[in-house]
Design a protein around this motif. Sequence first.
Motif, PDB file in Angstrom:
ATOM      1  N   GLY A 182       0.802  -1.215   0.000  1.00  0.00           N
ATOM      2  CA  GLY A 182       0.000   0.000   0.000  1.00  0.00           C
ATOM      3  C   GLY A 182       0.831   1.258   0.000  1.00  0.00           C
ATOM      4  N   PHE A 183       2.037   1.213   0.558  1.00  0.00           N
ATOM      5  CA  PHE A 183       2.927   2.368   0.552  1.00  0.00           C
ATOM      6  C   PHE A 183       3.493   2.635  -0.843  1.00  0.00           C
ATOM      7  N   GLY A 184       3.447   1.616  -1.709  1.00  0.00           N
ATOM      8  CA  GLY A 184       3.977   1.802  -3.062  1.00  0.00           C
ATOM      9  C   GLY A 184       5.005   0.779  -3.488  1.00  0.00           C
ATOM     10  N   ALA A 185       5.277  -0.233  -2.641  1.00  0.00           N
ATOM     11  CA  ALA A 185       6.231  -1.266  -3.029  1.00  0.00           C
ATOM     12  C   ALA A 185       5.658  -2.115  -4.159  1.00  0.00           C
ATOM     13  N   ASP A 186       6.519  -2.503  -5.088  1.00  0.00           N
ATOM     14  CA  ASP A 186       6.119  -3.406  -6.165  1.00  0.00           C
ATOM     15  C   ASP A 186       6.254  -4.863  -5.749  1.00  0.00           C
ATOM     16  N   VAL A 187       7.226  -5.140  -4.881  1.00  0.00           N
ATOM     17  CA  VAL A 187       7.468  -6.488  -4.398  1.00  0.00           C
ATOM     18  C   VAL A 187       7.694  -6.421  -2.889  1.00  0.00           C
ATOM     19  N   ALA A 188       6.891  -7.182  -2.124  1.00  0.00           N
ATOM     20  CA  ALA A 188       7.059  -7.258  -0.674  1.00  0.00           C
ATOM     21  C   ALA A 188       7.684  -8.601  -0.328  1.00  0.00           C
ATOM     22  N   ILE A 189       8.753  -8.584   0.462  1.00  0.00           N
ATOM     23  CA  ILE A 189       9.508  -9.784   0.807  1.00  0.00           C
ATOM     24  C   ILE A 189       9.406 -10.023   2.310  1.00  0.00           C
ATOM     25  N   ASP A 190       8.947 -11.215   2.689  1.00  0.00           N
ATOM     26  CA  ASP A 190       8.876 -11.590   4.104  1.00  0.00           C
ATOM     27  C   ASP A 190      10.268 -12.023   4.553  1.00  0.00           C
ATOM     28  N   TYR A 191      10.923 -11.181   5.347  1.00  0.00           N
ATOM     29  CA  TYR A 191      12.309 -11.466   5.719  1.00  0.00           C
ATOM     30  C   TYR A 191      12.430 -12.694   6.621  1.00  0.00           C
ATOM     31  N   LYS A 192      11.312 -13.131   7.217  1.00  0.00           N
ATOM     32  CA  LYS A 192      11.357 -14.291   8.109  1.00  0.00           C
ATOM     33  C   LYS A 192      11.283 -15.609   7.347  1.00  0.00           C
ATOM     34  N   GLU A 194      11.511 -15.729   3.626  1.00  0.00           N
ATOM     35  CA  GLU A 194      12.099 -15.645   2.296  1.00  0.00           C
ATOM     36  C   GLU A 194      13.526 -15.112   2.390  1.00  0.00           C
ATOM     37  N   ASP A 195      14.374 -15.561   1.496  1.00  0.00           N
ATOM     38  CA  ASP A 195      15.732 -15.044   1.377  1.00  0.00           C
ATOM     39  C   ASP A 195      15.690 -13.879   0.401  1.00  0.00           C
ATOM     40  N   PHE A 196      15.898 -12.668   0.897  1.00  0.00           N
ATOM     41  CA  PHE A 196      15.752 -11.501   0.021  1.00  0.00           C
ATOM     42  C   PHE A 196      16.740 -11.539  -1.135  1.00  0.00           C
ATOM     43  N   GLU A 197      17.915 -12.108  -0.912  1.00  0.00           N
ATOM     44  CA  GLU A 197      18.885 -12.199  -2.005  1.00  0.00           C
ATOM     45  C   GLU A 197      18.334 -13.039  -3.153  1.00  0.00           C
ATOM     46  N   ALA A 198      17.701 -14.154  -2.825  1.00  0.00           N
ATOM     47  CA  ALA A 198      17.122 -15.020  -3.854  1.00  0.00           C
ATOM     48  C   ALA A 198      15.970 -14.337  -4.571  1.00  0.00           C
ATOM     49  N   VAL A 199      15.141 -13.600  -3.819  1.00  0.00           N
ATOM     50  CA  VAL A 199      14.017 -12.894  -4.436  1.00  0.00           C
ATOM     51  C   VAL A 199      14.532 -11.801  -5.377  1.00  0.00           C
ATOM     52  N   VAL A 200      15.510 -11.027  -4.938  1.00  0.00           N
ATOM     53  CA  VAL A 200      16.090  -9.986  -5.790  1.00  0.00           C
ATOM     54  C   VAL A 200      16.659 -10.603  -7.062  1.00  0.00           C
ATOM     55  N   ASP A 201      17.377 -11.694  -6.907  1.00  0.00           N
ATOM     56  CA  ASP A 201      17.975 -12.361  -8.065  1.00  0.00           C
ATOM     57  C   ASP A 201      16.904 -12.790  -9.059  1.00  0.00           C
ATOM     58  N   SER A 202      15.795 -13.324  -8.545  1.00  0.00           N
ATOM     59  CA  SER A 202      14.718 -13.785  -9.420  1.00  0.00           C
ATOM     60  C   SER A 202      13.992 -12.623 -10.086  1.00  0.00           C
ATOM     61  N   VAL A 203      13.645 -11.625  -9.300  1.00  0.00           N
ATOM     62  CA  VAL A 203      12.851 -10.500  -9.813  1.00  0.00           C
ATOM     63  C   VAL A 203      13.642  -9.688 -10.838  1.00  0.00           C
ATOM     64  N   THR A 204      14.941  -9.550 -10.626  1.00  0.00           N
ATOM     65  CA  THR A 204      15.771  -8.729 -11.529  1.00  0.00           C
ATOM     66  C   THR A 204      16.490  -9.565 -12.587  1.00  0.00           C
ATOM     67  N   GLU A 205      16.175 -10.854 -12.645  1.00  0.00           N
ATOM     68  CA  GLU A 205      16.793 -11.768 -13.605  1.00  0.00           C
ATOM     69  C   GLU A 205      18.318 -11.745 -13.499  1.00  0.00           C
ATOM     70  N   ALA A 222      26.695  -9.060   3.464  1.00  0.00           N
ATOM     71  CA  ALA A 222      27.144  -9.874   2.328  1.00  0.00           C
ATOM     72  C   ALA A 222      26.026 -10.055   1.306  1.00  0.00           C
ATOM     73  N   ARG A 223      24.822 -10.336   1.772  1.00  0.00           N
ATOM     74  CA  ARG A 223      23.698 -10.520   0.848  1.00  0.00           C
ATOM     75  C   ARG A 223      23.335  -9.219   0.148  1.00  0.00           C
ATOM     76  N   ASN A 224      23.455  -8.097   0.856  1.00  0.00           N
ATOM     77  CA  ASN A 224      23.214  -6.804   0.207  1.00  0.00           C
ATOM     78  C   ASN A 224      24.186  -6.588  -0.951  1.00  0.00           C
ATOM     79  N   ILE A 225      25.452  -6.846  -0.707  1.00  0.00           N
ATOM     80  CA  ILE A 225      26.467  -6.646  -1.745  1.00  0.00           C
ATOM     81  C   ILE A 225      26.189  -7.545  -2.950  1.00  0.00           C
ATOM     82  N   ARG A 226      25.811  -8.783  -2.683  1.00  0.00           N
ATOM     83  CA  ARG A 226      25.522  -9.709  -3.781  1.00  0.00           C
ATOM     84  C   ARG A 226      24.218  -9.378  -4.499  1.00  0.00           C
ATOM     85  N   SER A 227      23.398  -8.514  -3.907  1.00  0.00           N
ATOM     86  CA  SER A 227      22.103  -8.148  -4.494  1.00  0.00           C
ATOM     87  C   SER A 227      22.159  -6.862  -5.307  1.00  0.00           C
TER      88      SER A 227
END
Length: 327
Positions: A182-192, A194-205, A222-227
């Motif tokens: 509702g705030f305007g996010a296109d993709v919401a990731i449950d940090y508990k 889901e692995d955000f690194e994997a979601v970023v990798d998938s969404v951004t191909e 480390a995951r931020n850098i890899r994302s």
Amino acid sequence: MKAITFAEFGDADVLELTDVPDPEVRPHDLLVRNRAAGLNRADLTHRRGGYGRANFGDSDLMGLEIAGEVIAMGSETQGFAIGDRVMGIVGGGGYAELARIDYRMAMHIPDGLDDVHAGALPEVFVTAWEALGHLGRLTSGESVLIHAAAGGVGSAAVQLAHALGARVLATADGSKREAILGFGADVAIDYKTEDFEAVVDSVTEGRGVDVIVDFVGAPYLARNIRSLNSGGRLVQVGILGGIEGAELPLDRLLYRHLQIMGTVMKSRPPAVKHAMTRRFADTWLPRFASHSLAPVIDSTFPLKNAADAHRRMESNQNIGKIMLTMA
């Protein structure tokens, strides 16, 4: 005047409403009769003793953002008048009926914006725009990952990034997913779950995002850098998860030409804080007048119930800002 004080560091029970002297008005000050003040996680650190008996320039009382009415002015102030409704960031003193604020940190409250929403605006939106715009250099068409997106700064960052025309990925507890969208996010990731690194990798191909705004710290580094995409920027705004055990993938940092930047407001020199406030106000304040942007309010508490407000923040159940109100 009435203000929240504490005789010793500790849990929320140490907070009490007491009588303290009114602030003295310095030449560059506005004296404001507070109507609302926002809570920030720095207040919890202050209460627990993390800063000692710190004075961040205006007061050793807690409270970093206020909204109210100007009732007195110093001799060197410009652009304001007695009776003006103002909001802004203070170097302490928000948890009180009166507060002094450097006029260069104050902003006129847009018409139609109530005191509670005005008091919720300064710290989170100025910080969010500093991270996204000034340091992150986010532009329309780029992508951004915003962690802790249900909090005050996080929810502000999601709104600003969406308004800018960026693609927004955001992490939060799964129970807050609909709010984040509702705030305007296109993709919401449950940090508990889901692995955000994997979601970023998938969404951004596999490309990664252009900017990351992070409040967590070591566990995410480390995951931020890899994302991050090539030329990506990581802006570190907080260290809620601590600083120990951080791993930095130097090969990724090097070969993708990445940048890591940190930002904090309360300990910066006054001139830097003034510039941060002006950058935000000049770019975004008209959008609040038109109500196309608005702070997210979780809950409000009377000043005397500041301890309950702190417990609410410590529960991590809030979505948006927790506010104190003054009669």
